[in-house]
Design a protein around this motif. Sequence first.
Motif, PDB file in Angstrom:
ATOM      1  N   VAL A 173      31.974  43.917  39.527  1.00 33.24           N
ATOM      2  CA  VAL A 173      33.021  44.682  38.848  1.00 33.24           C
ATOM      3  C   VAL A 173      33.283  45.979  39.610  1.00 33.24           C
ATOM      4  N   GLY A 174      34.556  46.297  39.790  1.00 36.10           N
ATOM      5  CA  GLY A 174      34.956  47.526  40.454  1.00 36.10           C
ATOM      6  C   GLY A 174      35.207  47.396  41.941  1.00 36.10           C
ATOM      7  N   GLN A 175      34.902  46.247  42.511  1.00 29.15           N
ATOM      8  CA  GLN A 175      35.129  46.053  43.945  1.00 29.15           C
ATOM      9  C   GLN A 175      36.583  45.700  44.226  1.00 29.15           C
ATOM     10  N   ILE A 176      37.009  46.007  45.452  1.00 22.78           N
ATOM     11  CA  ILE A 176      38.336  45.644  45.931  1.00 22.78           C
ATOM     12  C   ILE A 176      38.162  44.666  47.091  1.00 22.78           C
ATOM     13  N   TRP A 177      38.896  43.562  47.021  1.00 24.62           N
ATOM     14  CA  TRP A 177      38.850  42.525  48.047  1.00 24.62           C
ATOM     15  C   TRP A 177      40.265  42.252  48.537  1.00 24.62           C
ATOM     16  N   GLN A 178      40.387  41.808  49.796  1.00 28.75           N
ATOM     17  CA  GLN A 178      41.682  41.484  50.372  1.00 28.75           C
ATOM     18  C   GLN A 178      41.787  39.985  50.594  1.00 28.75           C
ATOM     19  N   ASP A 179      42.924  39.419  50.199  1.00 28.84           N
ATOM     20  CA  ASP A 179      43.202  37.998  50.391  1.00 28.84           C
ATOM     21  C   ASP A 179      43.379  37.732  51.875  1.00 28.84           C
ATOM     22  N   ASN A 180      42.674  36.733  52.415  1.00 29.59           N
ATOM     23  CA  ASN A 180      42.766  36.386  53.838  1.00 29.59           C
ATOM     24  C   ASN A 180      43.848  35.362  54.145  1.00 29.59           C
ATOM     25  N   GLU A 231      50.602  38.820  52.990  1.00 30.89           N
ATOM     26  CA  GLU A 231      50.202  39.991  53.759  1.00 30.89           C
ATOM     27  C   GLU A 231      49.711  41.114  52.852  1.00 30.89           C
ATOM     28  N   ASN A 232      48.488  41.563  53.101  1.00 25.54           N
ATOM     29  CA  ASN A 232      47.926  42.748  52.461  1.00 25.54           C
ATOM     30  C   ASN A 232      47.817  42.673  50.933  1.00 25.54           C
ATOM     31  N   ARG A 233      47.443  41.521  50.385  1.00 30.45           N
ATOM     32  CA  ARG A 233      47.232  41.403  48.939  1.00 30.45           C
ATOM     33  C   ARG A 233      45.820  41.876  48.618  1.00 30.45           C
ATOM     34  N   LEU A 234      45.724  42.929  47.810  1.00 31.47           N
ATOM     35  CA  LEU A 234      44.441  43.472  47.392  1.00 31.47           C
ATOM     36  C   LEU A 234      44.218  43.166  45.925  1.00 31.47           C
ATOM     37  N   VAL A 235      43.003  42.760  45.590  1.00 27.05           N
ATOM     38  CA  VAL A 235      42.657  42.522  44.188  1.00 27.05           C
ATOM     39  C   VAL A 235      41.443  43.353  43.808  1.00 27.05           C
ATOM     40  N   TRP A 236      41.435  43.797  42.573  1.00 24.84           N
ATOM     41  CA  TRP A 236      40.357  44.610  42.008  1.00 24.84           C
ATOM     42  C   TRP A 236      39.669  43.783  40.931  1.00 24.84           C
ATOM     43  N   ILE A 237      38.346  43.665  41.000  1.00 21.60           N
ATOM     44  CA  ILE A 237      37.599  42.860  40.043  1.00 21.60           C
ATOM     45  C   ILE A 237      37.396  43.663  38.761  1.00 21.60           C
ATOM     46  N   GLU A 238      37.964  43.158  37.658  1.00 21.85           N
ATOM     47  CA  GLU A 238      37.847  43.803  36.345  1.00 21.85           C
ATOM     48  C   GLU A 238      36.609  43.337  35.583  1.00 21.85           C
ATOM     49  N   THR A 257      31.524  31.715  36.377  1.00 22.15           N
ATOM     50  CA  THR A 257      32.065  31.017  37.541  1.00 22.15           C
ATOM     51  C   THR A 257      33.262  31.701  38.195  1.00 22.15           C
ATOM     52  N   HIS A 258      33.855  32.696  37.535  1.00 17.98           N
ATOM     53  CA  HIS A 258      35.081  33.310  38.031  1.00 17.98           C
ATOM     54  C   HIS A 258      35.046  34.838  37.968  1.00 17.98           C
ATOM     55  N   ALA A 259      35.834  35.441  38.845  1.00 21.31           N
ATOM     56  CA  ALA A 259      36.103  36.880  38.770  1.00 21.31           C
ATOM     57  C   ALA A 259      37.495  37.023  38.172  1.00 21.31           C
ATOM     58  N   HIS A 260      37.639  37.921  37.225  1.00 21.21           N
ATOM     59  CA  HIS A 260      38.930  38.203  36.615  1.00 21.21           C
ATOM     60  C   HIS A 260      39.462  39.438  37.325  1.00 21.21           C
ATOM     61  N   VAL A 261      40.623  39.287  37.985  1.00 23.79           N
ATOM     62  CA  VAL A 261      41.132  40.327  38.880  1.00 23.79           C
ATOM     63  C   VAL A 261      42.560  40.708  38.528  1.00 23.79           C
ATOM     64  N   ARG A 262      42.966  41.867  39.067  1.00 21.59           N
ATOM     65  CA  ARG A 262      44.380  42.246  39.067  1.00 21.59           C
ATOM     66  C   ARG A 262      44.733  42.758  40.448  1.00 21.59           C
ATOM     67  N   GLU A 322      41.932  55.022  45.827  1.00 25.22           N
ATOM     68  CA  GLU A 322      41.770  54.647  44.425  1.00 25.22           C
ATOM     69  C   GLU A 322      42.705  53.479  44.131  1.00 25.22           C
ATOM     70  N   PRO A 323      42.212  52.443  43.417  1.00 29.68           N
ATOM     71  CA  PRO A 323      43.089  51.310  43.096  1.00 29.68           C
ATOM     72  C   PRO A 323      44.086  51.660  41.991  1.00 29.68           C
ATOM     73  N   VAL A 324      45.336  51.268  42.191  1.00 38.38           N
ATOM     74  CA  VAL A 324      46.391  51.455  41.204  1.00 38.38           C
ATOM     75  C   VAL A 324      46.979  50.084  40.908  1.00 38.38           C
ATOM     76  N   PRO A 325      46.858  49.600  39.647  1.00 36.96           N
ATOM     77  CA  PRO A 325      47.415  48.282  39.319  1.00 36.96           C
ATOM     78  C   PRO A 325      48.922  48.238  39.568  1.00 36.96           C
ATOM     79  N   LEU A 326      49.381  47.133  40.135  1.00 40.07           N
ATOM     80  CA  LEU A 326      50.802  46.962  40.392  1.00 40.07           C
ATOM     81  C   LEU A 326      51.495  46.545  39.097  1.00 40.07           C
ATOM     82  N   PRO A 327      52.604  47.184  38.747  1.00 38.73           N
ATOM     83  CA  PRO A 327      53.314  46.843  37.512  1.00 38.73           C
ATOM     84  C   PRO A 327      53.943  45.458  37.605  1.00 38.73           C
ATOM     85  N   GLY A 328      53.905  44.740  36.505  1.00 35.54           N
ATOM     86  CA  GLY A 328      54.539  43.434  36.440  1.00 35.54           C
ATOM     87  C   GLY A 328      53.770  42.298  37.089  1.00 35.54           C
ATOM     88  N   VAL A 329      52.580  42.557  37.609  1.00 41.65           N
ATOM     89  CA  VAL A 329      51.775  41.514  38.239  1.00 41.65           C
ATOM     90  C   VAL A 329      50.694  41.103  37.253  1.00 41.65           C
TER      91      VAL A 329
END
Length: 81
Positions: A11-18, A23-30, A35-40, A49-56
């Motif tokens: 929880v709290g980590q930021i990962w980048q989609d490979n 291009e450059n999709r970042l997700v933050w683990i909530e 079995t799964h990470a719930h991310v935004r 600092e991570p800022v959630p993208l609106p509408g995603v």
Amino acid sequence: MNTVGTPAPAVGQIWQDNDPRIENRLVWIERISETHAHVRQVALTASNEPVPLPGVRRTRIRLDRFRPTTTGYRYISGGDA
């Protein structure tokens, strides 16, 4: 599960989609289930600092995909790593 130098998803980590198609999709683990990470999807501020993208919507990603392959994710920052 992870390669050397890559922390386990937490929880709290930021990962980048490979995926080269996204291009450059970042997700933050909530939160993490068994079995799964719930991310935004987020953007990073100038102070990293991570800022959630609106509408995603939030989504789930299998924990075994958090590894630095073309179909996985690579660790960026955050959490207790």
